[in-house]
Motif scaffolding. Sequence first.
Motif, short mmCIF file in Angstrom:
data_model
loop_
_atom_site.label_atom_id
_atom_site.label_comp_id
_atom_site.label_asym_id
_atom_site.label_seq_id
_atom_site.Cartn_x
_atom_site.Cartn_y
_atom_site.Cartn_z
N THR A 244 0.84 -1.19 0.00
CA THR A 244 0.00 0.00 0.00
C THR A 244 0.87 1.24 0.00
OG1 THR A 244 -1.73 -1.15 1.24
CG2 THR A 244 -1.82 1.23 1.22
N LEU A 245 0.50 2.22 -0.81
CA LEU A 245 1.22 3.49 -0.87
C LEU A 245 0.32 4.60 -0.34
CD1 LEU A 245 3.82 4.99 -1.94
CD2 LEU A 245 2.47 5.48 -4.00
N PHE A 246 0.87 5.41 0.55
CA PHE A 246 0.16 6.58 1.07
C PHE A 246 0.80 7.83 0.48
CE2 PHE A 246 -0.24 3.31 4.34
CZ PHE A 246 -1.60 3.32 4.61
N SER A 247 -0.01 8.74 0.00
CA SER A 247 0.50 10.00 -0.55
C SER A 247 -0.20 11.18 0.11
CB SER A 247 0.28 10.06 -2.07
OG SER A 247 -1.10 9.99 -2.40
N GLY A 248 0.60 12.16 0.55
CA GLY A 248 0.07 13.40 1.10
C GLY A 248 0.32 14.54 0.13
N SER A 249 -0.52 15.55 0.19
CA SER A 249 -0.46 16.59 -0.84
C SER A 249 -0.68 17.98 -0.25
CB SER A 249 -1.52 16.31 -1.92
OG SER A 249 -1.64 17.38 -2.83
N SER A 250 -0.33 18.98 -1.06
CA SER A 250 -0.60 20.37 -0.69
C SER A 250 -2.08 20.69 -0.77
CB SER A 250 0.20 21.31 -1.59
OG SER A 250 -0.13 21.10 -2.95
N ASP A 251 -2.91 19.77 -1.30
CA ASP A 251 -4.36 19.98 -1.33
C ASP A 251 -5.01 19.56 -0.01
OD1 ASP A 251 -4.36 17.23 -1.37
OD2 ASP A 251 -5.23 17.02 -3.36
N HIS A 252 -4.19 19.31 1.03
CA HIS A 252 -4.60 18.99 2.40
C HIS A 252 -5.07 17.54 2.56
CE1 HIS A 252 -5.92 23.54 2.70
NE2 HIS A 252 -4.69 23.39 2.24
N SER A 253 -5.02 16.73 1.54
CA SER A 253 -5.58 15.39 1.61
C SER A 253 -4.49 14.32 1.57
CB SER A 253 -6.57 15.16 0.46
OG SER A 253 -5.88 15.05 -0.78
N ILE A 254 -4.89 13.11 1.97
CA ILE A 254 -4.06 11.91 1.89
C ILE A 254 -4.83 10.88 1.09
CG2 ILE A 254 -2.92 10.08 3.22
CD1 ILE A 254 -3.01 12.06 5.63
N ILE A 255 -4.13 10.14 0.24
CA ILE A 255 -4.76 9.05 -0.50
C ILE A 255 -4.00 7.76 -0.22
CG2 ILE A 255 -5.32 8.10 -2.78
CD1 ILE A 255 -5.76 10.89 -3.79
N MET A 256 -4.75 6.71 0.08
CA MET A 256 -4.18 5.38 0.24
C MET A 256 -4.41 4.60 -1.05
SD MET A 256 -5.11 2.35 2.97
CE MET A 256 -6.60 1.84 2.10
N TRP A 257 -3.33 4.23 -1.72
CA TRP A 257 -3.39 3.50 -2.99
C TRP A 257 -3.14 2.02 -2.72
CZ3 TRP A 257 -4.59 6.78 -7.02
CH2 TRP A 257 -4.30 8.15 -6.84
N ASP A 258 -4.13 1.20 -2.95
CA ASP A 258 -3.98 -0.24 -2.75
C ASP A 258 -3.40 -0.84 -4.03
OD1 ASP A 258 -4.10 -2.87 -2.09
OD2 ASP A 258 -6.17 -2.87 -1.41
N ILE A 259 -2.09 -0.97 -4.06
CA ILE A 259 -1.40 -1.41 -5.27
C ILE A 259 -1.31 -2.93 -5.34
CG2 ILE A 259 0.82 -1.35 -6.50
CD1 ILE A 259 1.20 1.47 -5.39
N GLY A 260 -1.07 -3.57 -4.20
CA GLY A 260 -0.86 -5.02 -4.22
C GLY A 260 -2.13 -5.83 -4.14
N GLY A 261 -3.17 -5.31 -3.53
CA GLY A 261 -4.42 -6.06 -3.38
C GLY A 261 -5.41 -5.75 -4.47
N ARG A 262 -6.36 -4.89 -4.14
CA ARG A 262 -7.36 -4.48 -5.12
C ARG A 262 -6.78 -3.35 -5.96
NH1 ARG A 262 -12.06 -2.82 -1.35
NH2 ARG A 262 -10.27 -2.01 -0.21
N LYS A 263 -6.16 -3.70 -7.04
CA LYS A 263 -5.44 -2.71 -7.84
C LYS A 263 -6.39 -1.62 -8.32
CE LYS A 263 -1.82 -5.89 -9.33
NZ LYS A 263 -1.12 -6.52 -10.46
N GLY A 264 -5.94 -0.39 -8.15
CA GLY A 264 -6.73 0.75 -8.60
C GLY A 264 -7.56 1.37 -7.51
N THR A 265 -7.69 0.71 -6.36
CA THR A 265 -8.47 1.27 -5.27
C THR A 265 -7.74 2.44 -4.64
OG1 THR A 265 -9.43 -0.90 -4.80
CG2 THR A 265 -9.60 0.76 -3.08
N ALA A 266 -8.46 3.54 -4.44
CA ALA A 266 -7.89 4.74 -3.84
C ALA A 266 -8.83 5.24 -2.75
CB ALA A 266 -7.65 5.82 -4.89
N ILE A 267 -8.33 5.27 -1.53
CA ILE A 267 -9.12 5.73 -0.38
C ILE A 267 -8.61 7.11 0.03
CG2 ILE A 267 -9.82 5.25 1.98
CD1 ILE A 267 -10.87 3.23 -0.02
N GLU A 268 -9.52 8.07 0.11
CA GLU A 268 -9.14 9.45 0.43
C GLU A 268 -9.34 9.72 1.91
OE1 GLU A 268 -10.17 13.99 -1.12
OE2 GLU A 268 -11.04 12.24 -2.12
N LEU A 269 -8.40 10.47 2.50
CA LEU A 269 -8.46 10.85 3.91
C LEU A 269 -8.35 12.37 4.03
CD1 LEU A 269 -5.95 8.19 5.33
CD2 LEU A 269 -8.44 7.99 5.20
N GLN A 270 -9.34 12.98 4.69
CA GLN A 270 -9.37 14.43 4.85
C GLN A 270 -9.36 14.75 6.34
OE1 GLN A 270 -9.36 16.77 2.52
NE2 GLN A 270 -9.95 15.76 0.61
N GLY A 271 -8.19 15.24 6.85
CA GLY A 271 -8.13 15.56 8.26
C GLY A 271 -7.22 16.73 8.59
#
Length: 339
Positions: A152-179
Motif C-alpha cells: 500500500t502506498l500513502f500520498s500526502g499533498s498540498s491539497d490537504h488530503s491523503i490518498i491510500m493507494w492499494d497497489i498489491g491487493g485491489r489494484k486501482g483502489t484509492a481511499i481518500e483521507l481528509q483531516g
Amino acid sequence: MESSASVRTEQFVCGLRETVVSTGQVFTTQWHEFILSEDYNKMTSAKNYPAHQNRVTMVQFILEMEWVLSTGQDKNFTWHCTESGRRLGSHRTSAWALCLQFDIQTRHAFVGDYSGQVTILKLDPDNCSVVTSFKGHSGGITALYWDPVRRTLFSGSSDHSIIMWDIGGRKGTAIELQGHNDKVQSLCYAHHTRQLISCGADGGIVVWNMDVKRQETPDWLDSDSCQKCDQPFFWNFKQMWDSKKIGLRQHHCRKCGKALCGKCSSKRSSIPLMGFEFEVRVCDSCYESITDEDRAPTATFHDSKHNVVRMHFDVTRGWLLTSGNDRVIKLWDMTPVVS
C-alpha cells in the motif's frame, strides 16, 4: 528537517558503514556523504555527488544495495552507487520531483511530483522503466510512505488530503483521507497496529485507524441541472430560457457524488469511513441515511503547536520525533494513541 529559511535536509545514518548522506545547504544541487566518528561527535566529508541541476528535494539511502536515490527541482529522479560514486541512471518527471519511496524486494521506486502525479519506476543497475503513473491529488505530492507488507502506498499533498493507494491487493483502489487544514508534510505508518500518522503545516498530528473497512469517495457527476430538483445551473442558457428561471450554482454531494443545487445539498455531515473527518456537504437524502454510528471518528487529532515539516516514528518505543519551521525538535510519546 526544514529550517525557517526553508532549507530541506534529509539525513540518513547508514549503520554498518557509519556514514551520513545529506543534501547540504540552501538550493543545493548536490548531496554529500560524510564519515561519522565512533562517538558520533564529528563528521568528515567523504564524497560530493553532483546529482542535480537544481535544488535537491529528497535523498534516500538503500543500505542493502549501496544505492542513494534522490529527487530534485530539475524534474529529475537519479540514483547513484555509493561504493563507486558512479551515477547509475536517471528519469525525468513531468514536474518538480518532490518526494520518493523505494521497495527493496521488487526494486520499484515511487516518485511524487509537483503536478500531483505519482510515477512507479522499475530500477535496474543501469537503467529504469516506467511501470505506471497515477494522479488523484489536485496539488503537489508533498509526502509518500510505502508499506511493503500490505503493498500500500500513502500520498500526502498540498491539497490537504491523503490518498491510500492499494497497489498489491485491489489494484486501482484509492481511499481518500481528509483531516488537515493545510498541506500534509510527512507520513509514517505503524505496521503492528495498522495506524497511519500524518503531520501537516497546520500543526496537526493525525493518527488514522486503517484497520477499518473504508469506502472510496465517489466521482463527481457532470450535469447541466440539479439531479434532484432539475433546476438549471447558471451555464445552462437553453433551460434557463425555456423555464424562465435564473441558473443556480453547482455543488456536489460528497457521499453520492451527484451534482446538486445549494437548496438540495444544504446539509453537512462527517463521513469518517469515507475519509471525511470534518463535516462536508451532502444531499438531503444522503444526510438522512447517515447514522450516528457512521459518524463515529476513525482518527484522533493532536496539536503539535508548530508547523511540522518532517517526522520519524520509532515503532519499538512508540516515540514520534517532529521538526518544524520554528527550528524546534519535539519528541512525543505516542503509546497512549498508537498501541
